[in-house]
Design a protein around this motif. Structure first.
Motif, PDB file in Angstrom:
ATOM      1  N   PRO A 127       5.059   9.141-121.214  1.00 43.30           N
ATOM      2  CA  PRO A 127       5.921   8.175-121.912  1.00 43.30           C
ATOM      3  C   PRO A 127       6.314   6.950-121.106  1.00 43.30           C
ATOM      4  O   PRO A 127       6.423   5.860-121.654  1.00 43.30           O
ATOM      5  CB  PRO A 127       7.151   9.017-122.269  1.00 43.30           C
ATOM      6  CG  PRO A 127       6.624  10.405-122.382  1.00 43.30           C
ATOM      7  CD  PRO A 127       5.557  10.528-121.345  1.00 43.30           C
ATOM      8  N   ASP A 128       6.500   7.103-119.784  1.00 46.24           N
ATOM      9  CA  ASP A 128       7.003   5.989-118.984  1.00 46.24           C
ATOM     10  C   ASP A 128       6.037   5.480-117.924  1.00 46.24           C
ATOM     11  O   ASP A 128       6.310   4.475-117.283  1.00 46.24           O
ATOM     12  CB  ASP A 128       8.314   6.380-118.291  1.00 46.24           C
ATOM     13  CG  ASP A 128       9.432   6.630-119.286  1.00 46.24           C
ATOM     14  OD1 ASP A 128       9.494   5.892-120.275  1.00 46.24           O
ATOM     15  OD2 ASP A 128      10.231   7.558-119.068  1.00 46.24           O
TER      16      ASP A 128
ATOM     17  N   TYR B 182       4.760   1.391-116.617  1.00 45.22           N
ATOM     18  CA  TYR B 182       4.215   0.411-117.548  1.00 45.22           C
ATOM     19  C   TYR B 182       4.861  -0.964-117.375  1.00 45.22           C
ATOM     20  O   TYR B 182       4.310  -1.961-117.836  1.00 45.22           O
ATOM     21  CB  TYR B 182       4.408   0.880-118.994  1.00 45.22           C
ATOM     22  CG  TYR B 182       3.665   2.152-119.326  1.00 45.22           C
ATOM     23  CD1 TYR B 182       2.348   2.329-118.927  1.00 45.22           C
ATOM     24  CD2 TYR B 182       4.273   3.179-120.035  1.00 45.22           C
ATOM     25  CE1 TYR B 182       1.657   3.490-119.216  1.00 45.22           C
ATOM     26  CE2 TYR B 182       3.589   4.343-120.343  1.00 45.22           C
ATOM     27  CZ  TYR B 182       2.285   4.496-119.930  1.00 45.22           C
ATOM     28  OH  TYR B 182       1.602   5.651-120.229  1.00 45.22           O
TER      29      TYR B 182
ATOM     30  N   TRP C 224      -2.135   7.075-127.740  1.00 40.69           N
ATOM     31  CA  TRP C 224      -2.341   6.280-126.538  1.00 40.69           C
ATOM     32  C   TRP C 224      -3.745   6.598-126.048  1.00 40.69           C
ATOM     33  O   TRP C 224      -4.119   7.754-125.915  1.00 40.69           O
ATOM     34  CB  TRP C 224      -1.363   6.666-125.442  1.00 40.69           C
ATOM     35  CG  TRP C 224       0.021   6.190-125.648  1.00 40.69           C
ATOM     36  CD1 TRP C 224       0.978   6.793-126.404  1.00 40.69           C
ATOM     37  CD2 TRP C 224       0.617   5.027-125.092  1.00 40.69           C
ATOM     38  NE1 TRP C 224       2.134   6.075-126.356  1.00 40.69           N
ATOM     39  CE2 TRP C 224       1.940   4.994-125.538  1.00 40.69           C
ATOM     40  CE3 TRP C 224       0.167   4.019-124.244  1.00 40.69           C
ATOM     41  CZ2 TRP C 224       2.822   3.994-125.181  1.00 40.69           C
ATOM     42  CZ3 TRP C 224       1.040   3.019-123.881  1.00 40.69           C
ATOM     43  CH2 TRP C 224       2.356   3.008-124.356  1.00 40.69           C
TER      44      TRP C 224
ATOM     45  N   TYR D 140       2.901   9.410-128.741  1.00 39.80           N
ATOM     46  CA  TYR D 140       4.212   8.871-128.421  1.00 39.80           C
ATOM     47  C   TYR D 140       5.224  10.004-128.299  1.00 39.80           C
ATOM     48  O   TYR D 140       5.130  11.020-128.999  1.00 39.80           O
ATOM     49  CB  TYR D 140       4.688   7.944-129.535  1.00 39.80           C
ATOM     50  CG  TYR D 140       4.404   6.490-129.292  1.00 39.80           C
ATOM     51  CD1 TYR D 140       4.807   5.871-128.127  1.00 39.80           C
ATOM     52  CD2 TYR D 140       3.746   5.734-130.252  1.00 39.80           C
ATOM     53  CE1 TYR D 140       4.573   4.530-127.920  1.00 39.80           C
ATOM     54  CE2 TYR D 140       3.503   4.390-130.061  1.00 39.80           C
ATOM     55  CZ  TYR D 140       3.920   3.790-128.891  1.00 39.80           C
ATOM     56  OH  TYR D 140       3.678   2.460-128.696  1.00 39.80           O
TER      57      TYR D 140
ATOM     58  N   SER E 289      10.075   5.409-124.177  1.00 39.72           N
ATOM     59  CA  SER E 289       9.043   4.583-123.556  1.00 39.72           C
ATOM     60  C   SER E 289       9.712   3.609-122.598  1.00 39.72           C
ATOM     61  O   SER E 289      10.810   3.117-122.864  1.00 39.72           O
ATOM     62  CB  SER E 289       8.241   3.817-124.621  1.00 39.72           C
ATOM     63  OG  SER E 289       7.360   2.900-124.017  1.00 39.72           O
ATOM     64  N   SER E 290       9.045   3.324-121.484  1.00 41.14           N
ATOM     65  CA  SER E 290       9.597   2.373-120.513  1.00 41.14           C
ATOM     66  C   SER E 290       9.304   0.927-120.895  1.00 41.14           C
ATOM     67  O   SER E 290       9.787   0.012-120.241  1.00 41.14           O
ATOM     68  CB  SER E 290       9.015   2.658-119.121  1.00 41.14           C
ATOM     69  OG  SER E 290       7.606   2.475-119.119  1.00 41.14           O
ATOM     70  N   ASP E 291       8.512   0.723-121.948  1.00 42.61           N
ATOM     71  CA  ASP E 291       8.206  -0.633-122.394  1.00 42.61           C
ATOM     72  C   ASP E 291       9.355  -1.139-123.257  1.00 42.61           C
ATOM     73  O   ASP E 291       9.582  -0.642-124.363  1.00 42.61           O
ATOM     74  CB  ASP E 291       6.899  -0.636-123.192  1.00 42.61           C
ATOM     75  CG  ASP E 291       6.485  -2.042-123.620  1.00 42.61           C
ATOM     76  OD1 ASP E 291       7.229  -3.002-123.319  1.00 42.61           O
ATOM     77  OD2 ASP E 291       5.414  -2.182-124.240  1.00 42.61           O
TER      78      ASP E 291
ATOM     79  N   HIS F  75      14.591   0.666-129.470  1.00 42.57           N
ATOM     80  CA  HIS F  75      13.971   1.992-129.354  1.00 42.57           C
ATOM     81  C   HIS F  75      14.649   3.023-130.253  1.00 42.57           C
ATOM     82  O   HIS F  75      14.214   4.166-130.309  1.00 42.57           O
ATOM     83  CB  HIS F  75      13.999   2.481-127.901  1.00 42.57           C
ATOM     84  CG  HIS F  75      12.980   1.813-127.038  1.00 42.57           C
ATOM     85  ND1 HIS F  75      12.618   2.302-125.807  1.00 42.57           N
ATOM     86  CD2 HIS F  75      12.223   0.709-127.233  1.00 42.57           C
ATOM     87  CE1 HIS F  75      11.701   1.526-125.273  1.00 42.57           C
ATOM     88  NE2 HIS F  75      11.453   0.546-126.124  1.00 42.57           N
TER      89      HIS F  75
END
Length: 395
Positions: A123-124, A167, A215, A236, A273-275, A321
């Motif tokens: 995820p990150d 990311y 992904w 995800y 998610s880190s985005d 998010h």
């Protein structure tokens, strides 16, 4: 028919097999095994309308249906075997309205990819492992493996060189294509020697590509070196949680969640998610008394962004998010001991006003998505009535 398949091995077969398959069927199976494994698919039986395969046919894709190479399209003949180049393969079965036959049966299993470099899209961050034995066999030192950003160092063990590449840092770049959002970085393996070099440097280009429903992970070697390729798929990380009020301060942690008829239910979907440049919205939510069947007896709260239940409403969210929404406990709960929710969430690029995240209610087809968005399914429940609630009719 069709659906997502994640067991390490199993059977696929046409509807009603070995009986006659229905007319106008269109089934898609997405087979996804563990990271760094491949899918091998062998057909054991094929009985369909033969000829040009224009009416009834089977298609096998090397990954997701709409973004991957076609491995084969057939309707008769010998029993083929296919092996994916990643941990994902899609199988499509199509029939028309004319003739009907026995159909097909196929067996799939997972086999190790067998490469010296592996990658996982978490995820990150990207988790990349390079074998020290492989580096040494090619004449390279594990101490000379770096990223674009030299400040981000790997963990070197006796067997492996391990990178956790975020990311949104360590030189990771972002790019938007027609149907993907790409996160890319480069692992550099430098040759020893300062004056004379007898080997080329190696660049391992690693990417996580956000596709519809997955992904994709890509790795390859550049600069005229031995090619190292790795394609992987993941999902995800998304969850939905009940809250006890519209303030969304206290989660409901009990399961099952006991409620009253017509009680307001507050839910929050969270994308991990880190985005920071992603947005999540509720696309479709359907209720059913069976957590494995959301078609036989189903009640839609919202579909394609369009509310179907008068009590459904969304709330402002402090983060892109999060997606917050509510509905009232509906009456068919009085006829079933438990109710489950299956919600399809839509993830888009923040600020992409052409995406369905910003368009709201739409009559689009299920797969008619914009250039950079992904659908994620989440099942929550069960919901149960409190003891003493009397039935109040049916819907």
């Amino acid at each position: 028919c069709g659906g997502s398949v994640s067991d390490p091995s199993g059977l696929l077969q046409s509807p009603n097999y070995p009986g006659s398959y229905p007319n106008n069927a269109d089934c898609v199976w997405e087979i996804q095994v563990k990271n760094n494994f491949r899918v091998t698919l062998t057909f054991r039986d094929i009985a369909m309308q033969s000829g040009t395969c224009q009416h009834d046919y089977i298609e096998v894709y090397d990954g997701p249906l709409h973004s991957s190479p076609l491995l084969g399209r057939f309707c008769s003949g010998s029993f083929p075997t296919y092996v994916s180049s990643s941990n994902m393969m899609s199988v499509r079965f199509h029939s028309n309205s004319r003739y009907s036959f026995r159909g097909f049966q196929a067996h799939y299993s997972s086999i190790p990819a067998g490469h010296n470099t592996t990658i996982q899209c978490l995820p990150d961050y990207m988790h990349v492992v390079v074998s020290r034995h492989y580096l040494q066999s090619q004449g390279y030192s594990a101490q000379r493996v770096t990223l674009n950003d030299n400040r981000c160092r790997p963990t070197v063990t006796a067997q492996e060189v391990v990178f956790n590449i975020p990311y949104n840092g360590c030189g990771t770049t972002q790019e938007e294509n027609n149907d993907t959002i790409n996160y890319s970085n480069t692992i550099r393996v430098a040759s020893s020697g300062y004056v004379i070099k007898r080997r080329k440097n190696i660049n391992l280009h690693v990417s996580c590509k956000m596709l519809r429903k997955s992904w994709q992970q890509v790795m390859y070697a550049a600069e005229d070196t031995e090619d190292v390729s790795e394609y992987q798929f993941g999902r995800y990380d998304m969850n939905i949680t009940f809250y006890d009020s519209p303030a969304f301060l206290r989660q409901v942690r009990s399961s099952p969640y006991y409620i009253d008829l017509n009680q307001n239910l507050y839910l929050q979907a969270c994308l991990h998610s880190s985005d920071p440049n992603l947005k999540v919205v509720v696309d479709t939510c359907v209720a059913s008394p069976d957590p494995h069947d959301f078609s036989t007896l189903a009640y839609y709260l919202v579909r394609n962004g369009c509310p179907r239940d008068s009590s459904y409403a969304t709330y402002y969210s402090p983060s892109s998010h999060f997606a917050r929404f509510k509905f009232n406990a509906f009456e068919f709960m009085s006829r079933h001991p438990s109710v489950y929710l299956k919600c399809q969430m839509l993830v888009c690029r923040l600020g992409d006003y052409s995406s369905h995240c910003y368009r709201g209610c739409s009559s689009r087809a299920k797969r008619d998505t914009s250039s950079a968005e992904e659908e994620v399914d989440v099942v929550v429940g069960p919901l149960q009535l409190r003891a003493g609630d009397a039935p109040s009719g049916s819907t």
